[in-house]
Design a protein around this motif. Structure first.
Motif, short mmCIF file in Angstrom:
data_model
loop_
_atom_site.label_atom_id
_atom_site.label_comp_id
_atom_site.label_asym_id
_atom_site.label_seq_id
_atom_site.Cartn_x
_atom_site.Cartn_y
_atom_site.Cartn_z
N UNK A 184 46.29 46.61 21.33
CA UNK A 184 47.49 46.48 22.15
C UNK A 184 47.66 47.67 23.08
N UNK A 185 47.38 48.87 22.57
CA UNK A 185 47.49 50.07 23.39
C UNK A 185 46.43 50.10 24.48
N UNK A 186 45.22 49.64 24.16
CA UNK A 186 44.16 49.57 25.17
C UNK A 186 44.50 48.55 26.25
N UNK A 187 45.10 47.45 25.84
CA UNK A 187 45.50 46.43 26.81
C UNK A 187 46.58 46.99 27.75
N UNK A 188 47.55 47.69 27.19
CA UNK A 188 48.62 48.28 28.00
C UNK A 188 48.04 49.30 28.98
N UNK A 189 47.06 50.10 28.53
CA UNK A 189 46.42 51.06 29.42
C UNK A 189 45.68 50.33 30.55
N UNK A 190 45.04 49.22 30.22
CA UNK A 190 44.30 48.44 31.22
C UNK A 190 45.26 47.87 32.26
N UNK A 191 46.42 47.41 31.83
CA UNK A 191 47.43 46.89 32.76
C UNK A 191 47.84 47.97 33.76
N UNK A 192 48.10 49.18 33.25
CA UNK A 192 48.54 50.27 34.12
C UNK A 192 47.44 50.66 35.10
N UNK A 193 46.18 50.65 34.66
CA UNK A 193 45.08 51.02 35.54
C UNK A 193 44.90 50.03 36.69
N UNK A 194 45.03 48.75 36.38
CA UNK A 194 44.89 47.74 37.45
C UNK A 194 45.99 47.91 38.48
N UNK A 195 47.24 48.11 38.05
CA UNK A 195 48.33 48.26 39.02
C UNK A 195 48.24 49.59 39.77
N UNK A 196 47.53 50.59 39.20
CA UNK A 196 47.42 51.90 39.84
C UNK A 196 46.23 51.98 40.79
N UNK A 197 45.13 51.32 40.47
CA UNK A 197 43.89 51.48 41.22
C UNK A 197 43.62 50.40 42.25
N UNK A 198 44.44 49.34 42.26
CA UNK A 198 44.24 48.24 43.21
C UNK A 198 45.50 48.04 44.05
N UNK A 199 45.29 47.53 45.27
CA UNK A 199 46.40 47.13 46.13
C UNK A 199 46.36 45.62 46.26
N UNK A 200 47.50 44.97 46.06
CA UNK A 200 47.57 43.52 46.10
C UNK A 200 48.57 43.05 47.15
N UNK A 201 48.20 42.03 47.89
CA UNK A 201 49.10 41.37 48.81
C UNK A 201 49.53 40.05 48.18
N UNK A 202 50.82 39.68 48.31
CA UNK A 202 51.27 38.40 47.73
C UNK A 202 50.42 37.25 48.26
N UNK A 203 49.90 36.47 47.37
CA UNK A 203 49.07 35.32 47.77
C UNK A 203 48.94 34.37 46.60
N UNK A 204 48.48 33.17 46.88
CA UNK A 204 48.30 32.17 45.84
C UNK A 204 47.21 32.63 44.87
N UNK A 205 47.49 32.58 43.59
CA UNK A 205 46.51 32.93 42.59
C UNK A 205 46.37 34.42 42.31
N UNK A 206 47.25 35.24 42.91
CA UNK A 206 47.11 36.69 42.74
C UNK A 206 47.33 37.11 41.29
N UNK A 207 48.25 36.45 40.58
CA UNK A 207 48.50 36.81 39.19
C UNK A 207 47.28 36.52 38.32
N UNK A 208 46.59 35.41 38.62
CA UNK A 208 45.36 35.11 37.87
C UNK A 208 44.30 36.16 38.15
N UNK A 209 44.25 36.64 39.40
CA UNK A 209 43.27 37.66 39.76
C UNK A 209 43.59 38.98 39.04
N UNK A 210 44.86 39.34 38.98
CA UNK A 210 45.26 40.55 38.26
C UNK A 210 44.89 40.43 36.78
N UNK A 211 45.13 39.26 36.23
CA UNK A 211 44.80 39.03 34.82
C UNK A 211 43.30 39.20 34.59
N UNK A 212 42.51 38.65 35.52
CA UNK A 212 41.06 38.77 35.41
C UNK A 212 40.63 40.23 35.43
#
Length: 268
Positions: free
Chosen positions: A73-101
């Motif tokens: 659970x802690x590793x998953x939480x760290x992974x979530x923070x890294x994705x939101x910190x290291x990537x830039x996302x523009x609102x678009x269809x399917x973006x949440x699925x891409x973030x999850x991937x």
């Protein structure tokens, strides 16, 4: 890229190496614990989720906890923070699925490293900085928490790696001689939630990583820093790191391209 390093001293000092500039320093002590499974995201964190404002939040530092991740659970939480910190996302269809991937990909890679299954890595610990959900005024829906007992949100994270070198990055020059590879470690994936910047979380994370590294018997700690990342360089210098070397611009571009391609999930 430049590398920073610290000269040998009778007391601990941190080492750092960077993807552009490399820094070296000396460590101090704690121990890692085996990974055990827990749920990925807590109900409390999900229920409390709401959009952050653009303002930086001031935290109660007495509630900040920094420790080696000991559950999935802690590793998953760290992974979530890294994705939101290291990537830039523009609102678009399917973006949440891409973030999850991307998060699942980072999570699986992080698990491999921490459990010693990733080729090229020796001992690896994920170190997280957390705050209680109850003490955070707003939670973004892409920040996760999954802890036993008390729900805590991961607001900062980094990896401490003991290996000859990180892929496609500079190998630290200190120490030298027989067994030098085992006395050298690297920091990577250092990030703090943007809403929590300027609260000293990064400094606390680095300080804790030096203690863990010292407990491992590491004498020189490295971090790679982009030459134009002044806030990061200031953080590491404040933490006791010193400049060691630069990576040639051409090599830095190649390393960056490889890293970006790999993060996008393409073959390299």
């Amino acid at each position: 890229m430049a590398v920073l390093a610290t000269p040998p001293l009778p007391i601990y000092l941190p080492s750092i190496t960077s993807t552009a500039t490399s820094f070296n320093c000396r460590p101090q002590s704690t121990t890692s614990v085996p990974i055990r499974s827990t749920p990925r995201c807590s109900a409390a964190a999900a229920a409390a989720s709401q959009l952050f404002t653009n303002e930086t939040l001031t935290i109660d530092k007495s509630s900040l906890n920094v420790a080696v991740a000991n559950s999935e659970g802690e590793l998953w939480a760290a992974s979530c923070l890294r994705v939101r910190s290291f990537y830039s996302f523009q609102p678009s269809f399917g973006i949440e699925d891409h973030k999850r991937y991307l998060t699942e990909r980072e999570f699986e890679a992080l698990k491999e490293r921490v459990t010693g299954k990733r080729v090229g890595f020796g001992r690896v610990s994920c170190i997280n900085a957390t705050l209680p959900v109850s003490q955070v005024s707003g939670l973004s829906d892409d920040i996760c928490s999954a802890y036993d007992g008390e729900d805590r949100v991961v607001v900062g994270t980094l990896d401490l790696n003991r290996c000859l070198k990180l892929p496609d990055e500079i190998t630290g020059m200190k120490p030298k001689g027989i067994g030098a590879d085992f006395a050298r470690a690297y920091l990577s994936n250092v990030c703090v939630a943007k809403e929590m910047l300027r609260n000293g979380i990064g400094y606390t994370l680095v300080t804790n990583s030096k203690m863990v590294a010292e407990d491992w018997g590491v004498s020189d700690l490295y971090v790679h820093v982009a030459v134009d990342n002044e806030p990061a360089k200031n953080l590491y210098m404040k933490s006791g790191f010193v400049y060691e070397s630069d990576e040639p611009a051409r090599q830095a571009r190649i390393s960056t391209n490889i890293e970006v391609i790999d993060k996008m999930g393409c073959a390299v």
